[in-house]
Scaffold this motif. Structure first.
Motif, PDB file in Angstrom:
ATOM      1  N   GLY A  21       2.042  -0.639  -3.210  1.00 24.32           N
ATOM      2  CA  GLY A  21       2.537  -1.257  -3.646  1.00 24.32           C
ATOM      3  C   GLY A  21       1.598  -2.671  -4.191  1.00 24.32           C
ATOM      4  O   GLY A  21       2.100  -3.949  -3.579  1.00 24.32           O
ATOM      5  N   VAL A  22       0.491  -1.904  -4.285  1.00 27.31           N
ATOM      6  CA  VAL A  22      -0.967  -3.743  -3.925  1.00 27.31           C
ATOM      7  C   VAL A  22      -0.418  -3.886  -6.110  1.00 27.31           C
ATOM      8  O   VAL A  22      -0.736  -5.142  -5.523  1.00 27.31           O
ATOM      9  CB  VAL A  22      -2.015  -2.920  -4.343  1.00 27.31           C
ATOM     10  CG1 VAL A  22      -2.461  -2.148  -5.541  1.00 27.31           C
ATOM     11  CG2 VAL A  22      -2.886  -3.661  -4.028  1.00 27.31           C
ATOM     12  N   GLY A  23       0.207  -4.328  -6.519  1.00 33.43           N
ATOM     13  CA  GLY A  23       0.997  -4.283  -7.768  1.00 33.43           C
ATOM     14  C   GLY A  23       1.757  -5.483  -7.874  1.00 33.43           C
ATOM     15  O   GLY A  23       1.889  -6.444  -8.437  1.00 33.43           O
ATOM     16  N   GLY A  24       2.343  -5.558  -6.635  1.00 28.71           N
ATOM     17  CA  GLY A  24       3.511  -6.545  -6.070  1.00 28.71           C
ATOM     18  C   GLY A  24       2.523  -7.635  -5.711  1.00 28.71           C
ATOM     19  O   GLY A  24       1.140  -8.450  -5.279  1.00 28.71           O
ATOM     20  N   ASP A  25       3.812  -8.432  -4.737  1.00 23.65           N
ATOM     21  CA  ASP A  25       3.518  -9.900  -3.991  1.00 23.65           C
ATOM     22  C   ASP A  25       2.870  -9.643  -2.828  1.00 23.65           C
ATOM     23  O   ASP A  25       3.036 -10.851  -2.158  1.00 23.65           O
ATOM     24  CB  ASP A  25       4.289 -11.518  -4.452  1.00 23.65           C
ATOM     25  CG  ASP A  25       4.828 -11.075  -4.129  1.00 23.65           C
ATOM     26  OD1 ASP A  25       5.814  -9.899  -3.311  1.00 23.65           O
ATOM     27  OD2 ASP A  25       5.868 -11.610  -4.334  1.00 23.65           O
ATOM     28  N   LYS A  26       2.939  -8.231  -2.200  1.00 24.15           N
ATOM     29  CA  LYS A  26       3.070  -7.971  -0.629  1.00 24.15           C
ATOM     30  C   LYS A  26       2.099  -6.278  -0.335  1.00 24.15           C
ATOM     31  O   LYS A  26       2.692  -5.880  -1.074  1.00 24.15           O
ATOM     32  CB  LYS A  26       4.742  -8.457  -0.233  1.00 24.15           C
ATOM     33  CG  LYS A  26       5.224  -9.176  -0.122  1.00 24.15           C
ATOM     34  CD  LYS A  26       6.296  -9.295   0.405  1.00 24.15           C
ATOM     35  CE  LYS A  26       7.223 -10.722   0.466  1.00 24.15           C
ATOM     36  NZ  LYS A  26       7.216 -11.834  -0.127  1.00 24.15           N
ATOM     37  N   ALA A  27       1.621  -6.845   0.684  1.00 25.66           N
ATOM     38  CA  ALA A  27       0.986  -5.147   1.177  1.00 25.66           C
ATOM     39  C   ALA A  27       0.580  -5.490   2.639  1.00 25.66           C
ATOM     40  O   ALA A  27       0.090  -6.852   2.973  1.00 25.66           O
ATOM     41  CB  ALA A  27      -0.116  -5.236   0.303  1.00 25.66           C
ATOM     42  N   ASP A  28       0.793  -4.729   2.842  1.00 28.26           N
ATOM     43  CA  ASP A  28       0.101  -4.848   4.775  1.00 28.26           C
ATOM     44  C   ASP A  28      -0.368  -3.039   5.116  1.00 28.26           C
ATOM     45  O   ASP A  28       0.026  -2.277   5.042  1.00 28.26           O
ATOM     46  CB  ASP A  28       2.055  -4.115   5.745  1.00 28.26           C
ATOM     47  CG  ASP A  28       1.576  -4.024   7.033  1.00 28.26           C
ATOM     48  OD1 ASP A  28       0.633  -3.637   6.744  1.00 28.26           O
ATOM     49  OD2 ASP A  28       2.779  -4.529   7.663  1.00 28.26           O
ATOM     50  N   LEU A  29      -1.443  -4.311   4.969  1.00 28.21           N
ATOM     51  CA  LEU A  29      -2.271  -2.960   5.169  1.00 28.21           C
ATOM     52  C   LEU A  29      -2.663  -2.091   6.826  1.00 28.21           C
ATOM     53  O   LEU A  29      -3.205  -0.997   6.095  1.00 28.21           O
ATOM     54  CB  LEU A  29      -3.838  -3.608   5.255  1.00 28.21           C
ATOM     55  CG  LEU A  29      -4.184  -4.077   4.056  1.00 28.21           C
ATOM     56  CD1 LEU A  29      -5.788  -4.744   3.807  1.00 28.21           C
ATOM     57  CD2 LEU A  29      -3.867  -3.537   2.272  1.00 28.21           C
ATOM     58  N   ASN A  30      -1.326  -2.346   7.580  1.00 29.71           N
ATOM     59  CA  ASN A  30      -1.364  -1.488   8.846  1.00 29.71           C
ATOM     60  C   ASN A  30      -0.310  -0.341   8.120  1.00 29.71           C
ATOM     61  O   ASN A  30      -0.907   1.063   8.698  1.00 29.71           O
ATOM     62  CB  ASN A  30      -0.380  -2.509   9.569  1.00 29.71           C
ATOM     63  CG  ASN A  30      -1.485  -2.932  10.088  1.00 29.71           C
ATOM     64  OD1 ASN A  30      -2.510  -3.306  10.156  1.00 29.71           O
ATOM     65  ND2 ASN A  30      -0.742  -4.851   9.579  1.00 29.71           N
ATOM     66  N   ALA A  31      -0.165  -0.431   7.058  1.00 26.52           N
ATOM     67  CA  ALA A  31       1.448   0.462   6.885  1.00 26.52           C
ATOM     68  C   ALA A  31       0.639   0.674   5.429  1.00 26.52           C
ATOM     69  O   ALA A  31       1.713   2.287   5.319  1.00 26.52           O
ATOM     70  CB  ALA A  31       2.535  -0.181   6.967  1.00 26.52           C
ATOM     71  N   ASP A  32       0.264   0.307   4.675  1.00 23.68           N
ATOM     72  CA  ASP A  32       0.698   0.668   3.437  1.00 23.68           C
ATOM     73  C   ASP A  32      -0.945   1.483   2.461  1.00 23.68           C
ATOM     74  O   ASP A  32      -0.695   1.609   1.174  1.00 23.68           O
ATOM     75  CB  ASP A  32      -0.066  -0.482   2.133  1.00 23.68           C
ATOM     76  CG  ASP A  32       1.600  -1.220   1.966  1.00 23.68           C
ATOM     77  OD1 ASP A  32       3.158  -0.764   3.055  1.00 23.68           O
ATOM     78  OD2 ASP A  32       1.817  -2.348   2.125  1.00 23.68           O
ATOM     79  N   VAL A  33      -1.749   2.329   3.758  1.00 25.58           N
ATOM     80  CA  VAL A  33      -2.396   1.943   2.972  1.00 25.58           C
ATOM     81  C   VAL A  33      -3.596   3.288   4.845  1.00 25.58           C
ATOM     82  O   VAL A  33      -3.073   2.783   5.228  1.00 25.58           O
ATOM     83  CB  VAL A  33      -3.698   1.256   3.367  1.00 25.58           C
ATOM     84  CG1 VAL A  33      -4.425   0.401   3.817  1.00 25.58           C
ATOM     85  CG2 VAL A  33      -5.064   2.370   1.874  1.00 25.58           C
ATOM     86  N   LYS A  34      -4.084   4.230   3.968  1.00 24.19           N
ATOM     87  CA  LYS A  34      -4.905   5.051   5.184  1.00 24.19           C
ATOM     88  C   LYS A  34      -6.113   4.635   5.618  1.00 24.19           C
ATOM     89  O   LYS A  34      -6.908   3.931   5.086  1.00 24.19           O
ATOM     90  CB  LYS A  34      -4.549   6.652   4.274  1.00 24.19           C
ATOM     91  CG  LYS A  34      -3.534   7.248   4.409  1.00 24.19           C
ATOM     92  CD  LYS A  34      -3.813   8.370   3.991  1.00 24.19           C
ATOM     93  CE  LYS A  34      -2.088   9.837   3.512  1.00 24.19           C
ATOM     94  NZ  LYS A  34      -2.698  10.970   2.559  1.00 24.19           N
ATOM     95  N   LYS A  35      -6.554   4.613   6.732  1.00 25.11           N
ATOM     96  CA  LYS A  35      -7.450   4.111   7.423  1.00 25.11           C
ATOM     97  C   LYS A  35      -8.559   4.436   6.604  1.00 25.11           C
ATOM     98  O   LYS A  35      -9.496   3.707   6.280  1.00 25.11           O
ATOM     99  CB  LYS A  35      -7.376   4.395   8.489  1.00 25.11           C
ATOM    100  CG  LYS A  35      -8.207   3.551   9.621  1.00 25.11           C
ATOM    101  CD  LYS A  35      -8.845   3.588  11.103  1.00 25.11           C
ATOM    102  CE  LYS A  35      -9.471   2.240  11.688  1.00 25.11           C
ATOM    103  NZ  LYS A  35      -9.548   2.402  12.896  1.00 25.11           N
TER     104      LYS A  35
END
Length: 181
Positions: free
Chosen positions: A89-103
């Motif tokens: 969802g990085v193309g949008g206006d919100k992201a949660d780096l705790n949930a939206d990307v692997k460490k």
């Protein structure tokens, strides 16, 4: 109540050691830290007046903010392509780096970001108690012109009265009397 604990101005260095800021970021801390990135309104950018919100990881709040700048302000094509592949969802206006990307992917993004030439200046104001207070040394790993403002003087009211507690001093080195040798 939302508390802003840090603010960033992002833009071009000016000829008088200031900054021509095209974007601003605010770190708001409640239950978890949240970065808000927006245009300053000085000139039109690709954000078109919208605000981008990221929830950073608590151990890398400042670095995640720098990645946000790299993605939405610097817009290095290789970095953008990698971020679009890794962050849901990085193309949008919100992201949660705790949930939206692997460490593991996040660490690869940080390494890529550290090697970018930002071509922008960043002015960072850090208030007492900010999550980024203990993370400022990571700035040495980034190729970005930066000025950091940290608390030198704090005056806060005691209890409910008119008395104050003061920490620090407003006197600068220039104000101090010179010692005779």
């Amino acid at each position: 109540m939302s508390n802003i604990t840090a603010s960033l101005l992002i833009g071009r260095s000016s000829t008088k050691d200031g900054i021509y800021a095209t974007h601003s970021m605010y770190l708001i801390e409640e239950e978890k830290p949240v970065w808000f990135l927006q245009e300053t309104g000085i000139e039109q950018t690709e954000l078109n007046g919208s605000c981008v919100t990221w929830v950073p990881r608590s151990d890398s709040v400042l670095e995640d903010g720098l990645m946000m700048i790299a993605l939405y302000v610097v817009k290095n094509k290789d970095f953008v392509d990698l971020a679009e592949r890794y962050i849901h969802g990085v193309g949008g206006d919100k992201a949660d780096l705790n949930a939206d990307v692997k460490k593991d992917n996040l660490e690869e993004l940080r390494n890529k970001c550290r090697n970018l030439n930002f071509g922008k200046k960043v002015a960072i104001t850090v208030l007492e108690g900010s999550a980024i207070s203990g993370q400022l040394s990571v700035l040495e790993d980034y190729r970005v012109p930066v000025e950091v403002c940290i608390p030198q003087y704090i005056r806060r009211p005691k209890d409910q009265g008119y008395d104050y507690t003061v920490t620090g001093s407003l006197r600068t080195q220039r104000d101090m009397p010179q010692l005779q040798h």
